[in-house]
Scaffold this active site. Sequence first.
Site, mmCIF file in Angstrom:
data_model
loop_
_atom_site.group_PDB
_atom_site.id
_atom_site.type_symbol
_atom_site.label_atom_id
_atom_site.label_comp_id
_atom_site.label_asym_id
_atom_site.label_seq_id
_atom_site.Cartn_x
_atom_site.Cartn_y
_atom_site.Cartn_z
ATOM 1 N N LYS A 41 0.837 -1.201 0.000
ATOM 2 C CA LYS A 41 0.000 0.000 0.000
ATOM 3 C C LYS A 41 0.873 1.252 0.000
ATOM 4 O O LYS A 41 1.788 1.373 0.803
ATOM 5 C CB LYS A 41 -0.912 -0.015 1.228
ATOM 6 C CG LYS A 41 -1.846 -1.222 1.285
ATOM 7 C CD LYS A 41 -2.590 -1.312 2.594
ATOM 8 C CE LYS A 41 -1.670 -1.564 3.771
ATOM 9 N NZ LYS A 41 -2.399 -1.895 5.016
ATOM 10 N N THR A 101 -7.841 9.520 8.762
ATOM 11 C CA THR A 101 -7.345 8.328 8.075
ATOM 12 C C THR A 101 -7.151 7.148 9.023
ATOM 13 O O THR A 101 -6.608 6.122 8.623
ATOM 14 C CB THR A 101 -6.006 8.633 7.395
ATOM 15 O OG1 THR A 101 -5.065 9.090 8.386
ATOM 16 C CG2 THR A 101 -6.152 9.701 6.325
ATOM 17 N N GLY A 158 -7.428 3.847 10.678
ATOM 18 C CA GLY A 158 -8.053 2.590 10.288
ATOM 19 C C GLY A 158 -8.106 2.337 8.801
ATOM 20 O O GLY A 158 -8.741 1.366 8.359
ATOM 21 N N THR A 159 -7.414 3.143 8.000
ATOM 22 C CA THR A 159 -7.477 2.970 6.543
ATOM 23 C C THR A 159 -6.978 1.589 6.118
ATOM 24 O O THR A 159 -7.609 0.904 5.305
ATOM 25 C CB THR A 159 -6.668 4.070 5.829
ATOM 26 O OG1 THR A 159 -7.138 5.346 6.249
ATOM 27 C CG2 THR A 159 -6.812 3.951 4.321
ATOM 28 N N GLY A 160 -5.827 1.176 6.659
ATOM 29 C CA GLY A 160 -5.269 -0.123 6.280
ATOM 30 C C GLY A 160 -6.139 -1.284 6.718
ATOM 31 O O GLY A 160 -6.361 -2.243 5.967
ATOM 32 N N CYS A 161 -6.652 -1.199 7.949
ATOM 33 C CA CYS A 161 -7.568 -2.240 8.448
ATOM 34 C C CYS A 161 -8.793 -2.336 7.560
ATOM 35 O O CYS A 161 -9.256 -3.430 7.210
ATOM 36 C CB CYS A 161 -8.016 -1.925 9.877
ATOM 37 S SG CYS A 161 -6.703 -1.831 11.101
#
Length: 279
Positions: A187, A219, A221-224
């Site tokens: 990412k 932003t 928690g974007t990856g989760c």
Amino acid sequence: MNADASAAAPPKEPAVLSIAGSDSSGGAGIQGDLKTFAALGIYGATAITAITAQNTKGVSAVHLVPGDIVAAQIDAVFADLNVRAVKTGMLGGAEQIEATADRLRHWAGGVPVVVDPVMVSTSGARLLEPSAVHALIEGLFPLADLITPNLAEAAALLDVSIARTDEEIEAQARGIHALGPRAVLIKGGHAGGATATDVLFDGTEIQRFIAPRVPTRNTHGTGCTLSAAIAAHRAQGLPLVAAIEAAKAYVQGALLAADALHIGDGAGPLAHFWKMPKI
């Protein structure tokens, strides 16, 4: 025997299992995953690996759940629910990773497994013990259909510097793929520039997913959310690339709507339910 008793039971609804840590502020981790599953119309189940005390400004405490309790949660879900995909997030330590890998080897044959190697929070708190990185690679990577590290996590997994060029990102994707997963999505959200590029390597070819960068501080928690959305779409039957494309579209919408939320004084959460009207 009455007609009701003899009738065949209806098929169980598909479900997706999140094995991850709890976020007391509700934006990431288990809570963020459940919101994502609900927003995308699939039933979500959980196995909690860690309890964190955190808010939009940072993480103040972490308590790891014993490995046998992690294993028991996974067993309970698989023994009863129609689990069609698994997402792992924050696992915390080697004990939790080994318990997760053991139970997934037992239960998850043929079920897509998306591994988000959560190592450090956006605020800088370490969420994976350094000694556990080897356990993560050895235990979970061979079970994973997809690994979703960010740039810093990709570098940490390979013990190299953070990639700065397209060529370096591609090389790191290939390097992580060599560790055992079927595919790797690095990412690029933490890189600079007007666009954010994620790089996928499936062992055969490199594919890039490019989206305009959204100017928001919300932003958390974007990856989760991205990995949960990919798992949700895989559970709904989409092939990998289509699942990634659909997940990225969902996250982009959640980021664009995030400033409508006023949660906390720091990096707020995404607007997980951006597609739904406000009540």
